[in-house]
Enzyme design. Sequence first.
Site: not given
Ligand code: NAD
Ligand code: UDP
Length: 319
Positions: A149, A152-153, A194, A214, A216, A218, A281, A283
């Site tokens: 992870r 991303y993180d 999920v 299950g 964990q 969110r 994660p 929790q």
């Molecule tokens: P998503 O994957 O639907 O959207 C991401 C968008 O970014 C997509 O349209 C993708 O094509 C575009 N993209 C990816 N790499 C790119 C690049 N190099 N150049 C240009 N475009 C690019 O995801 P989302 O859920 O809409 O997330 C949007 C933002 O919010 C992300 O930065 C994500 O990390 C953040 N975020 C989302 C969540 C969530 O739960 N949805 C949680 C935490 C953070």
């Molecule tokens: N998860 C699951 N089944 C699925 C997809 C995800 O049990 O088909 C679990 C995953 O292991 C995590 C939680 O659901 O504990 C949330 O996963 P998600 O990928 O939505 O986002 P995360 O919060 O982990 O980035």
Amino acid sequence: MHVSKQLTQIKALVTGGAGFLGSHLCERLLEQGRDVLCVDNYFTGCKQNIAHLLKKPSFEILRHDVTWPLYVEVDEIYNLACPASPVHYQHDPVQTTKTSVHGAINMLGLAKRLGAKILQASTSEVYGDPEMHPQREEYWGHVNPIGIRSCYDEGKRCAETLFFDYHRQHQLEIKVLRIFNTYGPRMHPNDGRVVSNFIVQALQGQSITVYGDGSQTRSFCYVDDLIDAMAGLMNTPAEFTGPMNAGNPDEFTILELAELVLELTGSRSRIIRKPLPGDDPKQRRPDISVAKKNLDWSPKIKLRDGLEKTIAYFDEQLA
Ligand code: NAD
Ligand code: UDP
């Protein structure tokens, strides 16, 4: 009249605008009277998410990868470009880090040249597998720097560092939003997260895949609530930079989510267990007192209501 005239002059850039959150944000900014430039490389987003906006004269799209510099003229930047689903961001982890880090450098450079304010879509993942519960903004996190992870993180953590260094070094107006699990219409059906997984599996009569036991947790926020927080944060006074958590503090186990999806879809799918992915994660729940204090924001939509809307969307998509 005067206010709306002023707002039509504001040009907003949304990177990742064709994605799940980005498309809802573009919609909201257009409603607020902004001119919107949506930039996306369509890695996880798609044109269908924004097709309904294309006929609006104040909406424009540009295919572009944010790891490359961008030369446009805008007043505010919402930096959302980055795959958010673990399945997607682990598909090409090197590109994920580049998107977060080079993407942030490019967008911050653009903001610096233009004197534009800039918002970063950061994440609860900066807290990693948290030892503090619920998570407050002061918490520095518990993140594995070399795990699956980490692209991303750590990419998102480095982006936050860059935002605050540009703020300190170049006096840039920044806003950092730490988004917790958000769901709703326009999530990709094969997104792998999920909520979309469980709904699609339930609607298609496939087994519901619970990873691990299950237990964990969110905390799931409906997209409209999240967009309220994002738009609200951009309009806070310049001295308020965040980081600010945004998410729904109602916490559920993944098993509870599976059972609720089964109940709401009326599906006869059965729940099966699959191995828990690495560094998952245990929790997660946001402390949202900073958002409450500065934006008077808290989520309004209960999980049950948000799931019903999301199920209706997927039902139509899969028909
Ligand atoms: P998503 O994957 O639907 O959207 C991401 C968008 O970014 C997509 O349209 C993708 O094509 C575009 N993209 C990816 N790499 C790119 C690049 N190099 N150049 C240009 N475009 C690019 O995801 P989302 O859920 O809409 O997330 C949007 C933002 O919010 C992300 O930065 C994500 O990390 C953040 N975020 C989302 C969540 C969530 O739960 N949805 C949680 C935490 C953070
Ligand atoms: N998860 C699951 N089944 C699925 C997809 C995800 O049990 O088909 C679990 C995953 O292991 C995590 C939680 O659901 O504990 C949330 O996963 P998600 O990928 O939505 O986002 P995360 O919060 O982990 O980035």
